[in-house]
Design a protein around this motif. Structure first.
Motif, short mmCIF file in Angstrom:
data_model
loop_
_atom_site.label_atom_id
_atom_site.label_comp_id
_atom_site.label_asym_id
_atom_site.label_seq_id
_atom_site.Cartn_x
_atom_site.Cartn_y
_atom_site.Cartn_z
N ALA A 1 -17.58 19.76 -27.36
CA ALA A 1 -17.26 18.77 -26.33
C ALA A 1 -18.44 18.55 -25.39
O ALA A 1 -18.73 17.41 -24.99
CB ALA A 1 -16.04 19.25 -25.53
N LEU B 1 -9.25 16.24 -26.84
CA LEU B 1 -8.07 15.53 -27.33
C LEU B 1 -8.47 14.28 -28.12
O LEU B 1 -7.87 13.96 -29.15
CB LEU B 1 -7.17 15.15 -26.16
CG LEU B 1 -6.47 16.32 -25.45
CD1 LEU B 1 -5.67 15.81 -24.26
CD2 LEU B 1 -5.56 17.06 -26.42
N THR B 2 -9.49 13.56 -27.64
CA THR B 2 -9.96 12.37 -28.34
C THR B 2 -10.51 12.73 -29.72
O THR B 2 -10.24 12.04 -30.71
CB THR B 2 -11.05 11.65 -27.52
OG1 THR B 2 -10.51 11.25 -26.27
CG2 THR B 2 -11.57 10.42 -28.26
N GLN C 1 -16.41 6.73 -24.02
CA GLN C 1 -15.37 7.10 -24.97
C GLN C 1 -14.72 8.42 -24.59
O GLN C 1 -13.53 8.63 -24.80
CB GLN C 1 -15.96 7.20 -26.38
CG GLN C 1 -14.93 7.59 -27.44
CD GLN C 1 -15.56 7.77 -28.81
OE1 GLN C 1 -16.80 7.69 -28.95
NE2 GLN C 1 -14.75 8.01 -29.83
N TYR C 2 -15.54 9.33 -24.03
CA TYR C 2 -15.05 10.65 -23.67
C TYR C 2 -15.06 10.82 -22.15
O TYR C 2 -16.02 10.47 -21.48
CB TYR C 2 -15.94 11.74 -24.30
CG TYR C 2 -16.10 11.61 -25.79
CD1 TYR C 2 -15.02 11.80 -26.64
CD2 TYR C 2 -17.34 11.30 -26.35
CE1 TYR C 2 -15.16 11.68 -28.02
CE2 TYR C 2 -17.49 11.18 -27.73
CZ TYR C 2 -16.40 11.37 -28.55
OH TYR C 2 -16.54 11.26 -29.91
N ARG C 3 -13.98 11.38 -21.63
CA ARG C 3 -13.86 11.61 -20.19
C ARG C 3 -13.32 13.01 -19.95
O ARG C 3 -12.17 13.30 -20.27
CB ARG C 3 -12.94 10.57 -19.55
CG ARG C 3 -13.46 9.14 -19.65
CD ARG C 3 -12.53 8.16 -18.94
NE ARG C 3 -12.96 6.79 -19.13
CZ ARG C 3 -13.90 6.16 -18.42
NH1 ARG C 3 -14.49 6.83 -17.42
NH2 ARG C 3 -14.24 4.92 -18.66
N GLY C 4 -14.17 13.88 -19.42
CA GLY C 4 -13.74 15.24 -19.11
C GLY C 4 -13.67 16.12 -20.34
O GLY C 4 -13.70 15.64 -21.49
N LEU D 1 -11.16 18.27 -21.43
CA LEU D 1 -9.91 18.17 -22.16
C LEU D 1 -9.77 16.82 -22.84
O LEU D 1 -9.32 16.73 -23.99
CB LEU D 1 -8.72 18.42 -21.22
CG LEU D 1 -7.33 18.41 -21.87
CD1 LEU D 1 -7.23 19.48 -22.94
CD2 LEU D 1 -6.25 18.62 -20.81
N GLY D 2 -10.18 15.76 -22.13
CA GLY D 2 -10.11 14.42 -22.70
C GLY D 2 -10.97 14.29 -23.95
O GLY D 2 -10.58 13.66 -24.93
N THR D 3 -12.17 14.89 -23.91
CA THR D 3 -13.06 14.85 -25.06
C THR D 3 -12.46 15.58 -26.25
O THR D 3 -12.47 15.07 -27.39
CB THR D 3 -14.41 15.49 -24.70
OG1 THR D 3 -14.99 14.79 -23.60
CG2 THR D 3 -15.37 15.45 -25.89
N ARG E 1 -7.66 13.62 -32.04
CA ARG E 1 -6.88 12.42 -32.41
C ARG E 1 -7.63 11.52 -33.39
O ARG E 1 -7.04 10.97 -34.32
CB ARG E 1 -6.53 11.63 -31.15
CG ARG E 1 -5.59 10.46 -31.42
CD ARG E 1 -5.15 9.78 -30.13
NE ARG E 1 -6.27 9.18 -29.41
CZ ARG E 1 -6.76 9.65 -28.28
NH1 ARG E 1 -6.25 10.74 -27.73
NH2 ARG E 1 -7.77 9.05 -27.67
#
Length: 244
Positions: free
Chosen positions: A37, A67-68, A58-61, A63-65, A71
């Protein structure tokens, strides 16, 4: 007491090598997704200005990275390059961590007044080892903690934070330079200068939180495991040598 008790028997070089390599691999297994990440966040938007990059991120933070990636690419994407990472840790960490005590003792020759020079000269190349050693030594000399798991945890966490502050700019430039298109940068220095001109000083700390989470958790797992493995191996060797 938590974990294996300290012994008066100093660990051998073999014990240090095996313990350091194994502990580093365990730490890598646990923290590898954070490193993945971190890299994604560091290289994000490198060909855009800061405003455009923020708008199209595209990636934020952390956890967000993660999860993206799960997914869009699947869970296995978080562990891309793990085998190479484990091979590196088993060969590299076992030497740099396993030999640290021996080299330090060789240069200090038991004197506490050659320590500042050792710390100053080594801090750039092995910040985590030096800061861990200094924090742990300070805690023990001040009688704030005993040489046990809480002390190891605190020292490792502090070492992770200090190392992140020192190493982040170099790490970001290295990641950008290695992932750049051919001829995009003439050198690592040119890469750093371009980042400074286009994105400002804050660019050198892009992905700081995942870097800290990665280094902090890696240091905690590695050093705590290493200290316990050393004691377990020393205790095993001592029991085997003990007369019946």
């Amino acid at each position: 007491m938590v974990g294996f008790k300290a012994t008066d028997v100093p660990p051998t070089a073999t014990v240090k090598f095996l313990g350091a390599g194994t502990a580093a691999c365990i730490a890598d297994l646990i923290t590898f997704p954070l490193d993945t990440a971190k890299v994604r966040l560091q290289i994000q938007g490198e060909r855009q200005g800061p405003v455009q990059a923020a708008a199209s991120a595209q990636y934020r933070g952390v956890l967000g990275t993660i999860l993206t990636m799960v997914r869009t690419e699947g869970p296995r994407s978080l562990y891309k390059g793990l085998v190479a990472g484990l091979q590196r840790q088993m060969s590299f960490a076992s030497i740099r961590i396993g030999l640290y005590d021996s080299v330090k003792q060789f240069y200090t020759k038991g004197s506490e007044r050659t320590s500042p020079n050792v710390a100053r000269n080594a801090v750039v190349n092995c910040a985590e080892l030096v800061t861990y050693d200094l924090i742990k030594d300070t805690l023990l000399k001040a009688n704030l903690m005993t040489d046990d798991l809480p002390c190891h945890f605190t020292s490792a966490f502090g070492a992770g934070f200090c190392t992140t502050i020192i190493a982040s700019p170099v790490d970001v430039v290295k990641t950008r330079y290695m992932n750049s298109a051919p001829c995009q940068y003439r050198s690592a220095g040119h890469c750093a200068l371009t980042m400074l001109q286009k994105e400002g000083p804050q660019a050198f700390y892009k992905g700081f939180m995942p870097s800290f989470l990665r280094l902090g958790s890696w240091n905690v797992v590695m050093f705590v495991t290493y200290e316990q493995l050393k004691r377990a191996l020393v205790a095993t060797c001592a029991s085997q040598d003990a007369p019946f």
